[in-house]
Design a protein around this motif. Structure first.
Motif, PDB file in Angstrom:
ATOM      1  N   LEU A   1       0.829  -1.208   0.000  1.00 24.38           N
ATOM      2  CA  LEU A   1       0.000   0.000   0.000  1.00 24.38           C
ATOM      3  C   LEU A   1       0.863   1.258   0.000  1.00 24.38           C
ATOM      4  CD1 LEU A   1      -2.834   1.219   0.136  1.00 24.38           C
ATOM      5  CD2 LEU A   1      -2.723   1.011   2.632  1.00 24.38           C
ATOM      6  N   ALA A   2       2.021   1.197   0.672  1.00 24.17           N
ATOM      7  CA  ALA A   2       2.916   2.351   0.760  1.00 24.17           C
ATOM      8  C   ALA A   2       3.838   2.486  -0.448  1.00 24.17           C
ATOM      9  CB  ALA A   2       3.747   2.261   2.037  1.00 24.17           C
TER      10      ALA A   2
ATOM     11  N   MET B   1       0.497   1.934  -6.868  1.00 19.38           N
ATOM     12  CA  MET B   1       1.533   2.508  -6.022  1.00 19.38           C
ATOM     13  C   MET B   1       2.852   1.835  -6.375  1.00 19.38           C
ATOM     14  SD  MET B   1      -1.427   2.745  -4.030  1.00 19.38           S
ATOM     15  CE  MET B   1      -2.194   3.798  -2.795  1.00 19.38           C
ATOM     16  N   SER B   2       3.596   2.418  -7.279  1.00 17.66           N
ATOM     17  CA  SER B   2       4.860   1.815  -7.681  1.00 17.66           C
ATOM     18  C   SER B   2       6.050   2.369  -6.920  1.00 17.66           C
ATOM     19  CB  SER B   2       5.080   2.010  -9.187  1.00 17.66           C
ATOM     20  OG  SER B   2       5.026   3.384  -9.517  1.00 17.66           O
ATOM     21  N   SER B   3       5.812   3.350  -6.051  1.00 16.73           N
ATOM     22  CA  SER B   3       6.874   3.932  -5.230  1.00 16.73           C
ATOM     23  C   SER B   3       6.245   4.638  -4.050  1.00 16.73           C
ATOM     24  CB  SER B   3       7.700   4.936  -6.036  1.00 16.73           C
ATOM     25  OG  SER B   3       6.935   6.094  -6.296  1.00 16.73           O
ATOM     26  N   PRO B   4       7.009   4.889  -2.961  1.00 12.39           N
ATOM     27  CA  PRO B   4       6.470   5.667  -1.842  1.00 12.39           C
ATOM     28  C   PRO B   4       5.986   7.050  -2.270  1.00 12.39           C
ATOM     29  CG  PRO B   4       8.459   4.514  -1.170  1.00 12.39           C
ATOM     30  CD  PRO B   4       8.339   4.325  -2.651  1.00 12.39           C
ATOM     31  N   ALA B   5       6.624   7.634  -3.284  1.00 13.24           N
ATOM     32  CA  ALA B   5       6.189   8.950  -3.771  1.00 13.24           C
ATOM     33  C   ALA B   5       4.783   8.863  -4.369  1.00 13.24           C
ATOM     34  CB  ALA B   5       7.180   9.471  -4.812  1.00 13.24           C
ATOM     35  N   ASP B   6       4.485   7.757  -5.084  1.00 10.70           N
ATOM     36  CA  ASP B   6       3.130   7.557  -5.619  1.00 10.70           C
ATOM     37  C   ASP B   6       2.120   7.474  -4.489  1.00 10.70           C
ATOM     38  OD1 ASP B   6       3.960   7.534  -8.231  1.00 10.70           O
ATOM     39  OD2 ASP B   6       3.967   5.353  -8.432  1.00 10.70           O
ATOM     40  N   SER B   7       2.457   6.714  -3.474  1.00 11.07           N
ATOM     41  CA  SER B   7       1.558   6.534  -2.336  1.00 11.07           C
ATOM     42  C   SER B   7       1.277   7.866  -1.652  1.00 11.07           C
ATOM     43  CB  SER B   7       2.177   5.538  -1.350  1.00 11.07           C
ATOM     44  OG  SER B   7       1.329   5.305  -0.270  1.00 11.07           O
ATOM     45  N   LYS B   8       2.328   8.643  -1.420  1.00  8.69           N
ATOM     46  CA  LYS B   8       2.150   9.946  -0.756  1.00  8.69           C
ATOM     47  C   LYS B   8       1.323  10.886  -1.619  1.00  8.69           C
ATOM     48  CE  LYS B   8       4.675  13.778   1.361  1.00  8.69           C
ATOM     49  NZ  LYS B   8       5.996  14.358   1.685  1.00  8.69           N
TER      50      LYS B   8
ATOM     51  N   LEU C   1      -0.996  10.163  -3.606  1.00 10.35           N
ATOM     52  CA  LEU C   1      -2.398   9.746  -3.553  1.00 10.35           C
ATOM     53  C   LEU C   1      -3.026   9.948  -2.173  1.00 10.35           C
ATOM     54  CD1 LEU C   1      -2.002   6.497  -5.669  1.00 10.35           C
ATOM     55  CD2 LEU C   1      -3.333   8.512  -6.334  1.00 10.35           C
ATOM     56  N   GLY C   2      -2.200  10.392  -1.219  1.00 12.77           N
ATOM     57  CA  GLY C   2      -2.736  10.688   0.110  1.00 12.77           C
ATOM     58  C   GLY C   2      -2.643   9.558   1.102  1.00 12.77           C
ATOM     59  N   VAL C   3      -1.809   8.541   0.816  1.00 13.29           N
ATOM     60  CA  VAL C   3      -1.584   7.434   1.760  1.00 13.29           C
ATOM     61  C   VAL C   3      -0.214   7.641   2.394  1.00 13.29           C
ATOM     62  CG1 VAL C   3      -1.386   4.943   2.066  1.00 13.29           C
ATOM     63  CG2 VAL C   3      -3.025   5.872   0.406  1.00 13.29           C
ATOM     64  N   ILE C   4      -0.189   7.931   3.686  1.00 13.25           N
ATOM     65  CA  ILE C   4       1.038   8.289   4.395  1.00 13.25           C
ATOM     66  C   ILE C   4       1.319   7.244   5.469  1.00 13.25           C
ATOM     67  CG2 ILE C   4       2.258  10.088   5.677  1.00 13.25           C
ATOM     68  CD1 ILE C   4       1.366  11.057   2.955  1.00 13.25           C
ATOM     69  N   THR C   5       2.563   6.808   5.563  1.00 14.30           N
ATOM     70  CA  THR C   5       2.957   5.835   6.587  1.00 14.30           C
ATOM     71  C   THR C   5       3.804   6.516   7.654  1.00 14.30           C
ATOM     72  OG1 THR C   5       2.977   4.052   4.959  1.00 14.30           O
ATOM     73  CG2 THR C   5       4.132   3.656   7.038  1.00 14.30           C
ATOM     74  N   ILE C   6       3.442   6.307   8.912  1.00  9.58           N
ATOM     75  CA  ILE C   6       4.266   6.746  10.039  1.00  9.58           C
ATOM     76  C   ILE C   6       4.887   5.489  10.634  1.00  9.58           C
ATOM     77  CG2 ILE C   6       4.302   7.847  12.304  1.00  9.58           C
ATOM     78  CD1 ILE C   6       2.015   9.590  11.390  1.00  9.58           C
ATOM     79  N   HIS C   7       6.185   5.336  10.417  1.00 10.04           N
ATOM     80  CA  HIS C   7       6.866   4.116  10.811  1.00 10.04           C
ATOM     81  C   HIS C   7       7.188   4.123  12.304  1.00 10.04           C
ATOM     82  CE1 HIS C   7       7.375   2.841   6.642  1.00 10.04           C
ATOM     83  NE2 HIS C   7       7.706   4.088   6.367  1.00 10.04           N
TER      84      HIS C   7
ATOM     85  N   LYS D   1       7.531  14.136  19.184  1.00 14.08           N
ATOM     86  CA  LYS D   1       8.105  13.755  17.877  1.00 14.08           C
ATOM     87  C   LYS D   1       7.052  13.031  17.038  1.00 14.08           C
ATOM     88  CE  LYS D   1      12.922  13.403  19.439  1.00 14.08           C
ATOM     89  NZ  LYS D   1      14.066  12.496  19.703  1.00 14.08           N
ATOM     90  N   GLN D   2       6.263  12.185  17.694  1.00 17.34           N
ATOM     91  CA  GLN D   2       5.188  11.487  16.992  1.00 17.34           C
ATOM     92  C   GLN D   2       4.193  12.485  16.406  1.00 17.34           C
ATOM     93  OE1 GLN D   2       4.422   8.269  15.622  1.00 17.34           O
ATOM     94  NE2 GLN D   2       4.501   7.397  17.669  1.00 17.34           N
ATOM     95  N   ILE D   3       3.921  13.559  17.149  1.00 19.12           N
ATOM     96  CA  ILE D   3       2.993  14.586  16.678  1.00 19.12           C
ATOM     97  C   ILE D   3       3.557  15.318  15.468  1.00 19.12           C
ATOM     98  CG2 ILE D   3       1.932  16.805  17.330  1.00 19.12           C
ATOM     99  CD1 ILE D   3       1.761  15.543  20.214  1.00 19.12           C
ATOM    100  N   VAL D   4       4.864  15.553  15.463  1.00 21.48           N
ATOM    101  CA  VAL D   4       5.500  16.182  14.295  1.00 21.48           C
ATOM    102  C   VAL D   4       5.335  15.294  13.065  1.00 21.48           C
ATOM    103  CG1 VAL D   4       7.675  17.009  13.303  1.00 21.48           C
ATOM    104  CG2 VAL D   4       7.139  17.477  15.706  1.00 21.48           C
ATOM    105  N   GLU D   5       5.462  13.982  13.237  1.00 20.58           N
ATOM    106  CA  GLU D   5       5.242  13.058  12.117  1.00 20.58           C
ATOM    107  C   GLU D   5       3.804  13.174  11.597  1.00 20.58           C
ATOM    108  OE1 GLU D   5       7.032  11.301  10.253  1.00 20.58           O
ATOM    109  OE2 GLU D   5       8.716  10.362  11.274  1.00 20.58           O
ATOM    110  N   LEU D   6       2.847  13.310  12.515  1.00 18.87           N
ATOM    111  CA  LEU D   6       1.456  13.453  12.095  1.00 18.87           C
ATOM    112  C   LEU D   6       1.248  14.770  11.355  1.00 18.87           C
ATOM    113  CD1 LEU D   6      -0.294  12.029  15.266  1.00 18.87           C
ATOM    114  CD2 LEU D   6      -0.438  11.078  12.967  1.00 18.87           C
ATOM    115  N   ALA D   7       1.915  15.826  11.811  1.00 17.70           N
ATOM    116  CA  ALA D   7       1.820  17.115  11.119  1.00 17.70           C
ATOM    117  C   ALA D   7       2.386  17.002   9.705  1.00 17.70           C
ATOM    118  CB  ALA D   7       2.547  18.195  11.910  1.00 17.70           C
ATOM    119  N   LYS D   8       3.477  16.236   9.538  1.00 15.60           N
ATOM    120  CA  LYS D   8       4.025  15.992   8.203  1.00 15.60           C
ATOM    121  C   LYS D   8       2.989  15.308   7.317  1.00 15.60           C
ATOM    122  CE  LYS D   8       8.109  14.221   7.659  1.00 15.60           C
ATOM    123  NZ  LYS D   8       9.284  13.333   7.858  1.00 15.60           N
ATOM    124  N   ALA D   9       2.233  14.371   7.904  1.00 13.92           N
ATOM    125  CA  ALA D   9       1.192  13.680   7.138  1.00 13.92           C
ATOM    126  C   ALA D   9       0.101  14.659   6.708  1.00 13.92           C
ATOM    127  CB  ALA D   9       0.595  12.549   7.969  1.00 13.92           C
TER     128      ALA D   9
END
Length: 500
Positions: free
Chosen positions: A50-51, A70-77, A79-85, A147-155
């Protein structure tokens, strides 16, 4: 609710492994959809497809009813699908604002970035999450929760429609987990959909709407969480009914094995306690309470500035891990990948690392004896590995943990220190580790377990010591009956001794 995401008949193979077999996975808009399964069930592979990290072999992916690729993470992003690892992708020395817009800085005017506009927009994103964070603060100065919240803001900056959260609470305190849940609820109100992956079943029931269970690369079930309980969900995950390990409430006859008197390091202060032979002693406390630091002091990692340690009544000086090993102590650390194992070495090499001297005669090591004993331990601990020469890094987290434990069984350690022994392992492996601990004490070893999971300590420990700001503030001798008092002591630091 309308369906926002559908993954249909997804299959994926790696050399020798069928990771996913015709898996169906659908998510409704504005829900928290939990994804769970034992290690190796296929959930990470499904999310990496998915990512855009892995290409799928078969199947289709639909987003808001449209077929997508989704052939790359850039494609996924895009399209609005964001992964927080689980391991956050932040640059520590940059500010919050710089991290949020890293790689996608606001459109520059005349070839220059408008830092004023960037900070303003970053602050607006943080404010959407309802948490007070100054966007000019370097990320290195933030707590793990922030830091987790900053990741969510990036999303949010990436116009996320679906956010995949992979084990987001692993390194968070209880207060930070509650804050995370509050933010997730706010994101749902804003129309964003969450896919939540966690081994902690209580979290799924606290935050999730529905859950999808995978097992051995196949879809097992998708159900509303309010139609399940932990026992029925566990049965779906592992495929059989789990008999809960019940610790005997009968206290062992206490014969002191280890005694710590007034230990001081930079992180702990005036810590005194005893460990009995054949006892499982728990250490509980909030993040930063000093649990890990106490284990490191006992194991000789952190030097003592004052205090003494006694074994069988004799004072011992433990100023290095090698000294701890020589006096019969072993450590299963919190971070198994960086501190407990050498991932580039084989299972065999990891298992025998601290015990080569046991297999040497006249300076010659007997490989036959080593391989025989390791084969026994692989069988006894149910380590799932093709063979003992498999690289440690190729095993699942639960199996890595069992190999690390096997080191101290092979070494025949009399005291084993466990720091978060089941962190990041699935429910089946968790119960197996509990059984191993009970077997250790049945065979004469003594165990100290530091854990942030109170239910875990209640299940396996004879006593629980509570730590607060580097000191022991409570002792509970009937932990199964004293959960509220244990939690209160951990939060307030109130000194408590329970003799029941």
């Amino acid at each position: 609710m309308s369906e926002i995401l559908k993954m249909q008949n997804i299959s994926k193979s790696f050399p020798g492994v069928k990771a996913l077999q015709n898996v169906n996975f659908s998510v409704n808009q504005g829900e928290v959809h939990c994804l769970i399964g034992a290690n190796g069930a296929g959930k990470s592979t499904l999310m990496k497809i998915l990512a855009g990290v892995y290409p799928k072999d078969e199947g289709e992916v639909y987003l808001q009813g449209e077929k997508v690729t989704m052939s790359s993470p850039a494609d996924s992003k895009r399209l609005g699908v964001i992964t927080i690892h689980q391991e956050l992708s932040l640059v520590e020395h940059l500010t919050v604002a710089e991290n949020i817009y890293l790689g996608s800085y606001a459109q520059p005017r005349f070839g220059f970035v408008s830092w004023k506009r960037l900070r303003k927009q970053a602050q607006e994103l943080i404010d959407r999450l309802g948490i007070a964070i100054d966007v000019d603060t370097p990320v290195s100065e933030l707590s793990m929760g922030h830091k987790q919240i900053v990741e969510l803001a990036k999303a949010l900056e990436g116009n996320a429609k679906v956010i995949i959260m992979d084990e987001p609470s692993t390194t968070l305190s209880e207060n930070e987990i509650r804050t995370l849940f509050t933010i997730i609820e706010e994101l749902i109100k804003q129309g964003i959909t969450i896919i939540y992956i966690s081994h902690k079943l209580e979290e799924l029931f606290a935050i999730g709407d529905r859950v999808t269970v995978l097992r051995d690369g196949k879809w097992v079930a998708t159900q509303k969480l309010d139609e399940l309980d932990q026992a029925s969900l566990t049965e779906l995950i592992i495929g059989y009914k789990m008999e809960k390990q019940v610790r005997s409430t009968e206290q062992p006859n206490f014969t002191e094995l280890l005694r710590a008197e007034a230990l001081h390091t930079r992180q702990i202060s005036n810590v005194s306690f005893s460990l009995g032979k054949g006892e499982v002693l728990g250490l509980y406390g909030l993040v930063g309470a000093g649990r890990t630091e106490l284990l490191k002091a006992l194991y000789g990692v952190d030097p003592l500035s004052a205090g003494a340690i006694y074994l069988d009544g004799n004072q011992v000086k433990i100023d290095s891990p090698s000294k701890a090993i020589r006096v019969g102590m072993g450590l299963v650390p919190e971070n198994r990948k960086t501190e407990g194992a050498i991932l580039g070495l084989s299972v065999e090499e990891n298992a025998v690392l601290p015990a080569y001297d046991r297999f040497a005669n006249g300076g010659i090591i007997s490989l036959g004896r080593i391989r025989s004993e390791i084969a026994d331990k692989i069988r006894e601990l149910n380590v799932k590995t093709p063979d003992a020469l498999t690289l440690m890094g190729n095993l699942s987290g639960g199996n890595q943990q069992k190999v690390i434990i096997s080191k101290w069984l092979i070494r025949k350690s009399q005291i084993i220190l466990f720091d978060e022994p089941t962190q990041g392992v699935d429910i089946g492996a968790k119960q197996e580790i509990y059984k191993i601990i009970q077997r250790l004490v049945a065979e004469g070893a003594s165990v100290i377990v530091a854990s942030s999971e109170i239910n875990e300590l209640q299940e396996i420990c004879n006593r629980i010591l509570v730590m607060f700001r580097g000191s022991i503030v409570g002792e509970f001798r009937d932990p199964q009956a004293q959960k509220e008092e244990i939690l209160k002591s951990a939060v307030t630091g109130g000194t408590t001794l329970w003799n029941t």
